[in-house]
Scaffold this active site. Structure first.
Site, mmCIF file in Angstrom:
data_model
loop_
_atom_site.group_PDB
_atom_site.id
_atom_site.type_symbol
_atom_site.label_atom_id
_atom_site.label_comp_id
_atom_site.label_asym_id
_atom_site.label_seq_id
_atom_site.Cartn_x
_atom_site.Cartn_y
_atom_site.Cartn_z
ATOM 1 N N GLU A 18 0.845 -1.203 0.000
ATOM 2 C CA GLU A 18 0.000 0.000 0.000
ATOM 3 C C GLU A 18 0.875 1.247 0.000
ATOM 4 O OE1 GLU A 18 -2.568 1.804 0.034
ATOM 5 O OE2 GLU A 18 -4.395 0.732 0.566
ATOM 6 N N ARG A 112 -6.511 0.377 13.618
ATOM 7 C CA ARG A 112 -5.177 0.692 13.113
ATOM 8 C C ARG A 112 -5.257 1.867 12.158
ATOM 9 N NH1 ARG A 112 -4.608 -0.565 7.824
ATOM 10 N NH2 ARG A 112 -5.726 -2.334 6.914
ATOM 11 N N ASN A 114 -4.671 3.658 8.627
ATOM 12 C CA ASN A 114 -4.766 3.192 7.250
ATOM 13 C C ASN A 114 -4.080 4.212 6.345
ATOM 14 O OD1 ASN A 114 -5.638 1.021 5.592
ATOM 15 N ND2 ASN A 114 -7.251 2.304 4.760
ATOM 16 N N ASN A 159 -9.634 6.070 3.347
ATOM 17 C CA ASN A 159 -8.749 5.744 2.227
ATOM 18 C C ASN A 159 -8.639 6.924 1.267
ATOM 19 O OD1 ASN A 159 -7.218 3.412 1.662
ATOM 20 N ND2 ASN A 159 -9.071 2.152 1.718
ATOM 21 N N ASP A 207 -9.927 2.508 -3.340
ATOM 22 C CA ASP A 207 -8.903 2.378 -2.319
ATOM 23 C C ASP A 207 -8.040 3.641 -2.374
ATOM 24 O OD1 ASP A 207 -6.868 1.386 -0.531
ATOM 25 O OD2 ASP A 207 -7.486 -0.637 -1.017
#
Length: 301
Positions: A18, A112, A114, A159, A207
């Site tokens: 990512e 968490r 991102n 995102n 995303d």
């Protein structure tokens, strides 16, 4: 509309690669493998005129790393676990210093960090999510010299952050909504307002994303095996085919910012799909005939 195809790069595949970002200072690409807590560095090469990435080094954190960004000082800033960690240049990971951490709800849900990105003024925007993707359990934060503030709450999977070339628009995806939204963004104080839908996907979910120098928005499509580019008006401009279903993010890289680097994942793929997609988890590249915006480092000095 353009139809393009990305090709896989040399680095070995990861589980959930990512957040690619071009490190202008080092002339290297940075990206993460979230669940394994890895930060990778690679050089961009052009053998036989074909762009490729050659691994340089890997840092291993003791917690998942949602994103890594560069700092004006030369340090790295990692959105790791539920904290923001600053790692001074050429220092071991054990010496990373926590800059800030959001106060999380006491509901027992593990969360968490991102996706994250730096705005044109050097502020960091970063979001959270619950590991089990509980609806509304995440948030979007802004970190700068004045501290950490919450910009959005009730987010599910934060995102896809990117700004228009003039810095007055913020593109953002809460992935399960199936769309990219756009906010009016105040570059003077880092506030956002007037949220509205920008682009709705016909398959998969949005995303990570990046914005090019012409203001087009390039969106990685998780579950769609592609990157879609939209004009500033929201019209489909290009479709980049990727030989991996779970496309996670993209960024422009290279000295001329003319190579689109695309990250993908094996996480969440059933076994039969993994066999059918041997390059899943790799990084891919293509030259889309566009150039990206210069990478802005986090203003830590």
């Amino acid at each position: 509309m353009q139809h393009l195809r990305a090709v896989p790069c040399s680095p070995l595949p990861g589980r959930l690669t990512e957040g690619p970002v071009w490190d202008t200072r080092r002339q290297e690409l940075l990206w993460v493998d979230i669940p394994d807590g890895l930060v990778h560095r690679a050089a961009l090469t052009h053998e036989d005129a074909r762009p490729d990435l050659v691994a340089v080094a890997t840092l291993r954190f003791d917690r998942p790393v949602g994103a890594v960004l560069t700092c004006a000082s030369g340090a790295l800033l990692a959105a790791a676990g539920t904290s923001f960690l600053r790692l001074a240049e050429d220092r071991p990971v054990a010496e990373a210093v926590e800059l800030a951490a959001p106060v999380l709800p006491r509901d027992g849900l593990p969360r968490r960090m991102n996706d994250a990105a730096v705005d044109p003024a050097g502020r960091l925007l970063a979001g959270t999510m619950a590991y089990d993707e509980t609806p509304g359990a995440g948030a979007l934060y802004r970190l700068d010299a004045t501290g950490l503030v919450t910009l959005l709450d009730s987010v599910t999977i934060s995102n896809g952050l990117g700004w228009s070339p003039d810095g007055t628009r913020l593109y953002y995806a809460d992935s399960p909504t199936g769309r990219v939204d756009v906010f009016a963004y105040d570059p003077e104080n880092g506030t956002l307002h007037d949220r509205r839908p920008f682009a709705v996907l016909d398959r998969g979910v949005p995303d990570g994303l990046t914005v090019d120098a012409e203001g087009r928005v390039w969106v990685a499509v998780w579950g769609g095996g592609e990157v879609l580019a939209f004009t500033p008006e929201g019209t489909l401009h290009a479709r980049v085919e990727v030989a991996a279903s779970h496309v996670t993010s993209c960024a422009f890289a290279g000295p001329d910012l003319d190579v689109l680097v695309i990250t993908t994942a094996t996480e969440g793929l059933p076994e039969d799909r993994r066999r059918a997609e041997p390059d899943a988890g790799r990084l891919f590249v293509c030259r889309p005939g566009a150039t990206g915006l210069p990478t802005v480092p986090y203003a830590d000095r």
